[in-house]
Scaffold this active site. Structure first.
Site, PDB file in Angstrom:
ATOM      1  N   SER A  35     -15.487  19.871  48.184  1.00 52.71           N
ATOM      2  CA  SER A  35     -16.908  20.071  48.473  1.00 52.71           C
ATOM      3  C   SER A  35     -17.107  21.372  49.267  1.00 52.71           C
ATOM      4  O   SER A  35     -16.827  22.440  48.754  1.00 52.71           O
ATOM      5  CB  SER A  35     -17.480  18.841  49.185  1.00 52.71           C
ATOM      6  OG  SER A  35     -18.877  18.877  49.233  1.00 52.71           O
ATOM      7  N   LEU A  36     -17.543  21.303  50.540  1.00 52.68           N
ATOM      8  CA  LEU A  36     -17.721  22.538  51.303  1.00 52.68           C
ATOM      9  C   LEU A  36     -16.423  23.327  51.393  1.00 52.68           C
ATOM     10  O   LEU A  36     -16.431  24.556  51.553  1.00 52.68           O
ATOM     11  CB  LEU A  36     -18.265  22.243  52.702  1.00 52.68           C
ATOM     12  CG  LEU A  36     -17.263  21.819  53.792  1.00 52.68           C
ATOM     13  CD1 LEU A  36     -16.683  23.021  54.520  1.00 52.68           C
ATOM     14  CD2 LEU A  36     -17.916  20.884  54.788  1.00 52.68           C
TER      15      LEU A  36
ATOM     16  N   HIS B 246     -23.927  15.299  46.462  1.00 55.21           N
ATOM     17  CA  HIS B 246     -23.365  15.324  45.099  1.00 55.21           C
ATOM     18  C   HIS B 246     -24.035  14.310  44.170  1.00 55.21           C
ATOM     19  O   HIS B 246     -23.376  13.552  43.463  1.00 55.21           O
ATOM     20  CB  HIS B 246     -21.848  15.107  45.142  1.00 55.21           C
ATOM     21  CG  HIS B 246     -21.143  16.173  45.919  1.00 55.21           C
ATOM     22  ND1 HIS B 246     -21.048  17.478  45.478  1.00 55.21           N
ATOM     23  CD2 HIS B 246     -20.542  16.137  47.139  1.00 55.21           C
ATOM     24  CE1 HIS B 246     -20.406  18.190  46.390  1.00 55.21           C
ATOM     25  NE2 HIS B 246     -20.094  17.409  47.408  1.00 55.21           N
TER      26      HIS B 246
ATOM     27  N   ARG C 134     -26.487  25.784  53.377  1.00 52.94           N
ATOM     28  CA  ARG C 134     -26.153  24.634  52.521  1.00 52.94           C
ATOM     29  C   ARG C 134     -26.356  23.326  53.278  1.00 52.94           C
ATOM     30  O   ARG C 134     -26.939  22.368  52.758  1.00 52.94           O
ATOM     31  CB  ARG C 134     -24.709  24.761  52.041  1.00 52.94           C
ATOM     32  CG  ARG C 134     -24.233  23.694  51.040  1.00 52.94           C
ATOM     33  CD  ARG C 134     -22.805  24.048  50.621  1.00 52.94           C
ATOM     34  NE  ARG C 134     -22.252  23.148  49.609  1.00 52.94           N
ATOM     35  CZ  ARG C 134     -21.538  22.047  49.876  1.00 52.94           C
ATOM     36  NH1 ARG C 134     -21.324  21.696  51.144  1.00 52.94           N
ATOM     37  NH2 ARG C 134     -21.059  21.300  48.901  1.00 52.94           N
TER      38      ARG C 134
ATOM     39  N   GLN D 127     -22.213  22.463  41.929  1.00 57.99           N
ATOM     40  CA  GLN D 127     -21.443  21.588  42.809  1.00 57.99           C
ATOM     41  C   GLN D 127     -22.331  20.762  43.739  1.00 57.99           C
ATOM     42  O   GLN D 127     -21.990  19.652  44.127  1.00 57.99           O
ATOM     43  CB  GLN D 127     -20.468  22.467  43.614  1.00 57.99           C
ATOM     44  CG  GLN D 127     -19.495  21.730  44.490  1.00 57.99           C
ATOM     45  CD  GLN D 127     -19.458  22.330  45.882  1.00 57.99           C
ATOM     46  OE1 GLN D 127     -20.486  22.425  46.556  1.00 57.99           O
ATOM     47  NE2 GLN D 127     -18.279  22.736  46.302  1.00 57.99           N
TER      48      GLN D 127
ATOM     49  N   GLN E 115     -16.346  17.775  54.502  1.00 68.00           N
ATOM     50  CA  GLN E 115     -17.028  17.096  55.597  1.00 68.00           C
ATOM     51  C   GLN E 115     -16.438  15.713  55.817  1.00 68.00           C
ATOM     52  O   GLN E 115     -16.087  15.006  54.882  1.00 68.00           O
ATOM     53  CB  GLN E 115     -18.522  16.985  55.295  1.00 68.00           C
ATOM     54  CG  GLN E 115     -19.382  16.816  56.521  1.00 68.00           C
ATOM     55  CD  GLN E 115     -20.835  17.199  56.265  1.00 68.00           C
ATOM     56  OE1 GLN E 115     -21.131  17.985  55.388  1.00 68.00           O
ATOM     57  NE2 GLN E 115     -21.738  16.625  57.031  1.00 68.00           N
TER      58      GLN E 115
END
Length: 314
Positions: free
Chosen positions: A94-95, A204, A119, A253, A10
């Site tokens: 991440s994503l 996170h 998510r 995660q 992102q």
């Protein structure tokens, strides 16, 4: 030459992303249509036309970025004969870890789109807007040790942790707004620059636990296969092909640190990777790769000309 495909996270989204791919390649159009069908929304129209504030919403940005990455990968395979088998490893920020798994055949495109939509929604629900914050600590002194010291200072008034270890001179902290504000002051005292990030939630960090719980329930029933290229995961910074380990790490995660610098260091070192290709929107990971592994080649694959040149170079 050992190759790793990288998949952005992102922040790399922009109105218009993927439009040139869709115009040039039927394979890309197929991906965007499949994602729209899976989500029951006109996501590609939003990607192509905006408005930007709607595209930036976490629940839209996450599947949209994945869609562009998968459009690149499917086009490489169908139009240029470059499949995932050319890569020794995949990794995503991440994503982007979901994009990497979809590209490697571990999760179907439709399931990946739905998981990322959830998510994004779960992350937004976890913390009311304005109650959390993230900040990037930048500069020659901005390493993990400094960030942990700053986060520890912020923890006096609330949750504050190191969220992303991106590369030397770029570490992100996340947590409660007041705690991050205090950590920023400490980071400045220690010699780093600090910039509040324009994000809608503190990703996170432990405040994301409600989102992790939602993802655990969704992932429990998701079909996850062994990826066709080993994935170096955010949580461990090490490769795996184990579907059940991957399932658990995707849950971890959500609240855990993105160990990107360590992942890239492993890939360029023990992994023997000499070339990184960033599949999707933007050039953020390519830039990081050049800083972390200066001897390796790093290529962003954004538009049709990028894909053609990359295929010819193999």
């Amino acid at each position: 030459m050992s190759l790793a495909f990288l998949f952005p996270g992102q922040g790399s989204q922009a109105v218009g992303m993927g439009a040139d791919l869709a115009e040039a390649f039927s394979a890309a159009r197929e991906v965007f249509q499949e994602v729209d069908d899976a989500l029951g929304q006109k996501l590609f129209k939003l990607m192509r036309e905006g408005p930007e504030d709607q595209l930036t919403l976490t629940e839209n940005a996450q599947p949209a970025l994945m869609a562009v990455s998968l459009a690149v990968m499917r086009t490489l395979e169908k139009e240029f004969g470059v499949g995932i088998g050319k890569a020794a490893f995949v990794a995503g920020h991440s994503l982007g870890e979901y994009s990497a798994l979809a590209a490697a055949g571990a999760i179907s495109l439709a399931d990946t789109a739905r998981l990322l939509k959830l998510r994004g929604q779960a992350m937004q629900r976890a913390v009311p807007v304005g109650e959390g914050a993230m900040a990037s600590l930048i500069g020659p002194k901005a390493d993990v040790a400094l960030a942990e010291e700053a986060a520890a200072a912020g923890s006096a008034v609330g949750v504050c942790v190191v969220a992303n270890d991106n590369n030397a001179g770029n570490v992100v902290i996340s947590g409660a707004k007041a705690a991050v504000d205090l950590a920023i002051e400490k980071a400045k005292e220690l010699g780093a620059r600090a910039i509040l990030l324009n994000v809608s939630a503190p990703f996170h960090c432990p405040l994301m636990q409600p989102a992790a719980d939602e993802m655990a329930a969704a992932l429990a029933t998701a079909t996850i296969l062994a990826p066709r290229a080993a994935i170096v995961t955010n949580v461990t910074a090490r490769p795996t092909l184990d579907p059940e380990l991957i399932r658990g790490l995707l849950v971890e995660q959500v609240t855990g640190r993105v160990r990107w610098r360590e992942s890239m260091t492993w890939l360029a070192g023990e992994g023997g990777v000499t070339r990184f290709a960033e599949a999707g929107a933007g050039k953020v990971l390519s830039g990081m790769a050049k800083r972390i592994a200066p001897d390796a080649e790093a290529t962003p694959l954004n538009g049709p000309a990028d894909l053609e040149a990359f295929a010819k170079s193999l």
